[in-house]
Design an enzyme around this catalytic site. Structure first.
Site, mmCIF file in Angstrom:
data_model
loop_
_atom_site.group_PDB
_atom_site.id
_atom_site.type_symbol
_atom_site.label_atom_id
_atom_site.label_comp_id
_atom_site.label_asym_id
_atom_site.label_seq_id
_atom_site.Cartn_x
_atom_site.Cartn_y
_atom_site.Cartn_z
ATOM 1 N N ILE A 1 0.870 -1.165 0.000
ATOM 2 C CA ILE A 1 0.000 0.000 0.000
ATOM 3 C C ILE A 1 0.914 1.225 0.000
ATOM 4 O O ILE A 1 2.076 1.143 0.403
ATOM 5 C CB ILE A 1 -0.973 0.026 1.195
ATOM 6 C CG1 ILE A 1 -0.233 -0.104 2.539
ATOM 7 C CG2 ILE A 1 -2.000 -1.088 1.078
ATOM 8 C CD1 ILE A 1 -1.169 -0.072 3.743
ATOM 9 N N ASP A 2 0.404 2.340 -0.485
ATOM 10 C CA ASP A 2 1.222 3.535 -0.644
ATOM 11 C C ASP A 2 1.820 3.993 0.682
ATOM 12 O O ASP A 2 1.268 3.721 1.757
ATOM 13 C CB ASP A 2 0.381 4.682 -1.228
ATOM 14 C CG ASP A 2 -0.186 4.354 -2.591
ATOM 15 O OD1 ASP A 2 0.380 3.487 -3.268
ATOM 16 O OD2 ASP A 2 -1.201 4.968 -2.961
ATOM 17 N N MET A 3 2.903 4.741 0.589
ATOM 18 C CA MET A 3 3.594 5.230 1.777
ATOM 19 C C MET A 3 2.646 5.990 2.711
ATOM 20 O O MET A 3 2.690 5.825 3.927
ATOM 21 C CB MET A 3 4.762 6.145 1.370
ATOM 22 C CG MET A 3 5.523 6.724 2.539
ATOM 23 S SD MET A 3 6.965 7.708 2.050
ATOM 24 C CE MET A 3 6.159 9.157 1.343
ATOM 25 N N THR B 1 -0.686 5.826 2.702
ATOM 26 C CA THR B 1 -1.926 5.105 2.977
ATOM 27 C C THR B 1 -1.689 4.243 4.205
ATOM 28 O O THR B 1 -0.625 3.640 4.361
ATOM 29 C CB THR B 1 -2.330 4.214 1.787
ATOM 30 O OG1 THR B 1 -2.550 5.034 0.642
ATOM 31 C CG2 THR B 1 -3.602 3.442 2.084
ATOM 32 N N ARG C 1 -7.104 6.128 -5.471
ATOM 33 C CA ARG C 1 -6.781 7.549 -5.617
ATOM 34 C C ARG C 1 -7.032 8.020 -7.041
ATOM 35 O O ARG C 1 -7.613 9.090 -7.268
ATOM 36 C CB ARG C 1 -5.314 7.784 -5.222
ATOM 37 C CG ARG C 1 -5.013 7.443 -3.776
ATOM 38 C CD ARG C 1 -3.520 7.317 -3.520
ATOM 39 N NE ARG C 1 -2.826 8.581 -3.730
ATOM 40 C CZ ARG C 1 -1.497 8.695 -3.795
ATOM 41 N NH1 ARG C 1 -0.737 7.598 -3.698
ATOM 42 N NH2 ARG C 1 -0.946 9.873 -3.975
#
EC number: 5.4.99.-
Length: 306
Positions: free
Chosen positions: A136-138, A140, A237
């Site tokens: 998962i994104d940094m 998130t 997103r």
């Protein structure tokens, strides 16, 4: 190191662009060099960078081993949601990168896992990404599963490929959605001019499907739940921004200036993760509590809307 890919929905895409999307840990310039060195083969034959892919093409990339930086275990606290001999599910905090990459060789989730698990992490993805099945994104937050052995890793990878893992996110978006629920079915690929971004406006995107449902309405903002059918980079997103409702606090796909001065991160949280346990075959589901800054924003919106 050898990597293998089978072309599914990227027919007609150039091989260099395809590999740039599939191998995010390899720079585009290095991919070009690998192609020039005949280290990229399609159906057993070397190809040029402008080769256009066909459905079911078998792509083989031979990457010569580089001396990888030593990744050290670090005593970083983990918010553990579940753990047994096969896997560990953590609640990843905002600002933490999942695995080491150029510019982030310390302070990552992998550094913390190496300290906590020692050598008990699967080795399928190499020394830079031990145990890592998905990311998962940094910025998130939320639930993420890591495998402790190769058998568990292979099982979870198969579930990801079959889209059988349940992944439910919660988010606050700009604007008031017209409907209480909907489906965004729009392919996602690399942005044509900004390679750090993803976009639905791309000729060779991969199919991406997000199901959303309204949880609460606050006039100019909406609290939603998103269920992933696929798992593309930045999917929620990009999808929400594509319909005019970007995530609040997202500096990449949302407004340049966040309307909430004290907000400490984007309001996207991986709330629920449901998997078939690789050893028992039973369904396992965990829920990660919202981070404080996210919960505080919801409280503020509820008070202001009363």
């Amino acid at each position: 190191m050898n990597r293998f890919f089978t072309v599914e929905s990227e027919e007609g895409e150039r091989i260099d662009k395809y590999l740039a999307g599939e191998m995010e840990d390899v720079t585009r310039s290095r991919i070009q060099k690998l192609i020039k060195e005949d280290r990229v083969e399609v159906n057993g034959k070397p190809v040029k960078a402008n080769y256009r892919l066909c459905f079911d093409d078998e792509v083989h990339v031979s990457i010569p081993e580089l001396k990888e930086p030593e990744i050290a275990p670090e005593d970083i606290p983990l918010d553990i949601l579940y753990e047994d001999d096969d896997l560990i599910i953590v609640n990843k905090p905002k600002g933490m990168v999942v695995h080491p990459a150029p510019g982030h060789y310390s302070g990552t989730l992998v550094n913390a896992l190496m300290f906590h698990c020692g050598s008990r992490l699967s080795g399928i993805n190499g020394v830079m990404r031990p145990g890592i099945v998905h990311r998962i994104d940094m910025d998130t937050t939320g639930s993420l599963v890591v495998c402790k052995n190769d058998a568990a890793h292979q099982s979870l990878s198969g579930q990801l490929k079959e889209h059988s893992i349940r992944r439910v996110y919660e988010a606050v978006v700009h604007g008031n959605l017209k409907t209480d629920a909907g489906v965004i079915d729009a392919p996602i690929g690399r942005h044509q001019t900004d390679r750090k971004k993803m976009s639905t406006r791309t000729r060779n995107g991969r199919r991406a499907v997000t199901h959303y449902q309204v949880l609460e309405r606050f006039g100019s903002y909406t609290y939603i739940q998103c269920v992933l059918e696929t798992g593309r980079t930045h999917q929620i997103r990009v999808h929400m921004a594509s319909i005019g409702h970007p995530i609040v606090g997202d500096p990449v796909y949302g407004p340049a200036k966040c309307p909430f001065k004290n907000l400490k991160g984007q309001t996207l949280h991986a709330r629920t993760l449901g998997i078939t346990h690789p050893r028992t075959g039973e369904y396992l589901e965990v829920n990660a509590p919202l981070p404080a800054y996210f919960a505080d924003l919801l409280d503020s919106l509820r008070k202001s809307s009363q």
